[in-house]
Motif scaffolding. Structure first.
Motif, mmCIF file in Angstrom:
data_model
loop_
_atom_site.group_PDB
_atom_site.id
_atom_site.type_symbol
_atom_site.label_atom_id
_atom_site.label_comp_id
_atom_site.label_asym_id
_atom_site.label_seq_id
_atom_site.Cartn_x
_atom_site.Cartn_y
_atom_site.Cartn_z
ATOM 1 N N VAL A 104 -3.693 6.318 4.660
ATOM 2 C CA VAL A 104 -3.654 5.632 3.251
ATOM 3 C C VAL A 104 -4.221 5.866 2.023
ATOM 4 O O VAL A 104 -4.935 7.249 2.029
ATOM 5 C CB VAL A 104 -4.235 4.728 3.526
ATOM 6 N N LEU A 105 -3.475 5.728 0.662
ATOM 7 C CA LEU A 105 -4.049 6.697 -0.494
ATOM 8 C C LEU A 105 -3.911 4.875 -1.817
ATOM 9 O O LEU A 105 -3.031 4.133 -1.724
ATOM 10 C CB LEU A 105 -2.989 7.020 -0.983
ATOM 11 N N PHE A 106 -4.923 4.051 -1.218
ATOM 12 C CA PHE A 106 -5.544 3.359 -2.087
ATOM 13 C C PHE A 106 -5.012 3.582 -3.939
ATOM 14 O O PHE A 106 -5.519 4.325 -4.454
ATOM 15 C CB PHE A 106 -6.911 2.795 -2.285
ATOM 16 N N LYS A 107 -4.789 2.921 -4.922
ATOM 17 C CA LYS A 107 -4.244 3.012 -5.799
ATOM 18 C C LYS A 107 -5.926 2.285 -6.873
ATOM 19 O O LYS A 107 -5.961 2.768 -7.877
ATOM 20 C CB LYS A 107 -2.806 2.687 -6.310
ATOM 21 N N PHE A 108 -6.481 1.253 -5.771
ATOM 22 C CA PHE A 108 -7.122 0.633 -6.322
ATOM 23 C C PHE A 108 -8.690 0.473 -5.367
ATOM 24 O O PHE A 108 -9.325 0.643 -6.317
ATOM 25 C CB PHE A 108 -6.810 -0.902 -6.410
ATOM 26 N N GLY A 109 -8.240 0.638 -4.510
ATOM 27 C CA GLY A 109 -9.573 0.794 -3.636
ATOM 28 C C GLY A 109 -10.380 -0.076 -3.170
ATOM 29 O O GLY A 109 -11.007 -0.928 -4.752
ATOM 30 N N GLU A 132 -2.070 -4.246 -3.521
ATOM 31 C CA GLU A 132 -3.106 -3.739 -3.038
ATOM 32 C C GLU A 132 -3.642 -4.393 -1.522
ATOM 33 O O GLU A 132 -4.520 -5.729 -1.960
ATOM 34 C CB GLU A 132 -4.090 -2.474 -3.108
ATOM 35 N N ASN A 148 0.616 -1.120 0.273
ATOM 36 C CA ASN A 148 0.127 0.084 -0.013
ATOM 37 C C ASN A 148 0.578 1.188 -0.126
ATOM 38 O O ASN A 148 2.381 0.905 0.192
ATOM 39 C CB ASN A 148 -1.025 0.190 1.529
ATOM 40 N N ILE A 150 -12.946 -0.896 -10.701
ATOM 41 C CA ILE A 150 -12.451 -0.592 -9.463
ATOM 42 C C ILE A 150 -12.021 0.864 -8.993
ATOM 43 O O ILE A 150 -12.705 1.953 -9.899
ATOM 44 C CB ILE A 150 -10.298 -0.690 -9.707
ATOM 45 N N ASN A 186 -11.545 5.835 -0.982
ATOM 46 C CA ASN A 186 -12.278 4.572 -1.109
ATOM 47 C C ASN A 186 -12.402 2.800 -1.018
ATOM 48 O O ASN A 186 -11.381 2.782 -1.693
ATOM 49 C CB ASN A 186 -13.709 5.548 -1.697
#
Lengths: 99, 435
Positions: free
Chosen positions: A94-99, B278, A17, B106, B44
């Motif tokens: 946190v920084l989600f690339k996909f989430g 991830e 992550n 996504i 999110n």
């Protein structure tokens, strides 16, 4: 499964992550305690980022760097007031690339 | 900070917030949207499935440029025990339609796209901005928000709270109760990357066709929860979630549960050789109709996950989010045009409008389901999947035993484990909760 291997495993997961850590400003803090409550003890197992761990003195400590900001700990400790929970400052965490 | 007064402020840039801000901006209102992440979607997490209908009502031609992964042509429902699964599959060529009904997406990418649409429609969108609290006037009406920026107070006629399940603004302002551990599920998810031709051959797909698998059974160790596996274009979303109260009681680690699901003999071959990029965790509001808070008040409205709008039975959420966001915004637009004040009495129209949509009808229909699932978790998520697997095993194994004896063995395994009375009771309770 031993606790040690589990801890390694979740750390490896967090490694995927992206985080922008707000150094010196943890967004989750634990109220000082001698003996942890059952709620705090549960967090050492159920936090999905493994942020909570027991120290040598048997107290629960938090390292929120890998926190995914889900809010589970906040809810579990809502009645015991064991933790102080805020969102990181805008842009941090946190920084989600996909989430 | 923006030195300006707005017609409306939207807190959050997920599906509900974007739907609200988009609708307001498109109708010419002066809108400010605040998002704490670096970009929309960065905070999110979702499975994620996109249902076309709710988005089509906002952006009819979304298929032209939205980042969609695969359209779903096959749904699998699996009951797992440790070594087997009993499944129902529904696959239809009719889902290969011109305008498909469901897509995998996504979220970080989709939300970014949606956010661009919101900006194109004319809204002012500020990222990296966390809303700390609501600002009220002396009579208690919400008149703005305080952000974590310098001089971060900003005013508006109405504030729409689209801050998600773990939204602190609404809770700390006393607009909604603190979430209860038995009304929220904690879900963890991983993104597994594989070449698209590998995904297509493993799941029997061509082109942009997709498969979704929902699974329940012994993999949740008797906790109330489900697991999933969704095919994206070049990745697979795989996750599992259970009620927070169950995790707390059982002291299970969510990531161990996910590892267990991933290593299940039915799942492992589907993920073999993949690269994980991830790992995410998120809460899902699962309390149903009875957990929906007050949705409106003097100067404010609540939409999406903040309003507990998730249909846990059908695994729907983002469509309820977009619909509540849109309906809230439409209410505000109408009041604004009529120069009516954003008072509690006038904003009650939001709830009246929602009553006419599928959102509150569906939520009400399943109002007894959360209690039913929670109250019967050991039976539903442990015992029945095991019994079903055992029955199938007995039925399909050819071993010299005569068929009548096999039938007897199956029936007696069920009756020993759950008694006839217990099974009838379970069926009756389910039927009653379902109505």
């Amino acid at each position: 499964m031993s606790t040690e291997t589990d801890a390694v495993k979740v750390e490896e997961k967090l490694y995927y992550n992206r985080y922008v850590v707000d150094a010196g400003r943890p967004h989750v803090k634990i109220r000082p305690h001698e003996v942890p409550s059952q709620a705090l003890l549960a967090l050492t197992k159920i936090c999905p980022a493994g942020c909570y761990a027991l120290n040598d003195k048997g107290q629960v400590e938090v390292t929120p760097d890998g926190c995914m900001e889900c809010g589970t700990c906040r809810i579990v400790c809502a009645d015991t007031h064991d933790i102080e929970w805020n969102y990181p400052r805008g842009g941090f965490g946190v920084l989600f690339k996909f989430g | 900070m923006v030195e300006q007064r707005f017609d409306a402020i939207v807190v959050g840039a997920g599906p509900s917030g974007n739907a609200a801000a988009y609708t307001l901006a498109k109708e010419g209102l002066n809108v400010l949207q605040l998002e704490r992440g670096e970009y929309a979607g960065s905070k999110n997490v979702q499975g994620a499935i996109l249902y076309s209908d709710a988005l089509e009502k906002l952006i009819p031609n979304f298929r032209e440029d939205a980042p969609l992964e695969r359209h779903v042509i096959e749904q699998r429902l699996w009951m797992l025990d440790d070594a087997s699964y009993t499944g129902m599959h529904y696959r239809s060529e009719e889902f290969n339609e011109e305008k498909p009904n469901r897509y995998t997406i996504i979220r970080a990418q989709f939300d970014k796209w949606f956010s661009q649409k919101v900006r194109d429609a004319g809204a002012t969108v500020l990222y990296e901005t966390t809303v700390k609290e609501l600002i009220r006037n002396t009579s208690g009406k919400v008149i703005g928000v305080q952000t974590d920026r310098e001089d971060g107070a900003v005013m508006a006629d109405v504030v729409i709270l689209a801050e998600g399940v773990n939204g602190l603004v609404g809770q700390r302002s006393g607009l909604r109760d603190e979430l209860k551990p038995d009304t929220v599920a904690l879900a963890v998810k991983e993104m597994h990357f594989l070449p698209r031709d590998v995904i297509e051959s493993r799941f029997n797909l061509k082109g942009d066709e997709g498969v979704v698998i929902e699974a329940m059974g012994s993999v949740t160790l008797g906790m109330t929860g489900t697991a999933f596996l969704y095919t994206n274009e070049e990745s697979i979303s795989v996750g599992i979630g259970c009620l927070v109260s169950d995790f707390t009681e059982k002291r299970e680690a969510p990531y161990e549960l996910l590892e267990r699901f991933k290593s299940h003999p039915a799942i492992a071959p589907l993920l073999a050789g993949s690269e994980v990029k991830e790992y995410a965790a998120h809460l899902i509001p699962e309390g149903g109709y009875n957990a929906i808070p007050s949705l409106f008040g003097d100067g404010w409205l609540m939409v999406g996950d903040a309003g507990h709008f998730v249909n846990a039975v059908h695994r729907e959420g983002s469509n309820l989010a977009m619909t509540t966001g849109r309906v809230a915004a439409e209410t505000v637009v109408r009041l604004h045009r009529m120069r009516k004040e954003m008072t509690k009495t006038n904003l009650a129209e939001y709830q009246e409008r929602l009553e006419k949509t599928f959102v509150l009808k569906d939520m009400r229909k399943y109002r007894k389901i959360p209690a039913f699932l929670h109250g019967n978790k050991e039976t539903l998520f442990g015992l029945y999947p095991r019994l079903l697997s055992k029955a199938a095993q007995t039925w399909f194994r050819v071993d010299g035993l005569d068929k009548k004896a096999k039938e007897k063995a199956i029936v007696s395994s069920f009756r020993q484990a759950r008694t006839l009375r217990g099974m009838i009771g379970d069926a009756f309770k389910l039927a009653r909760a379902w109505r």
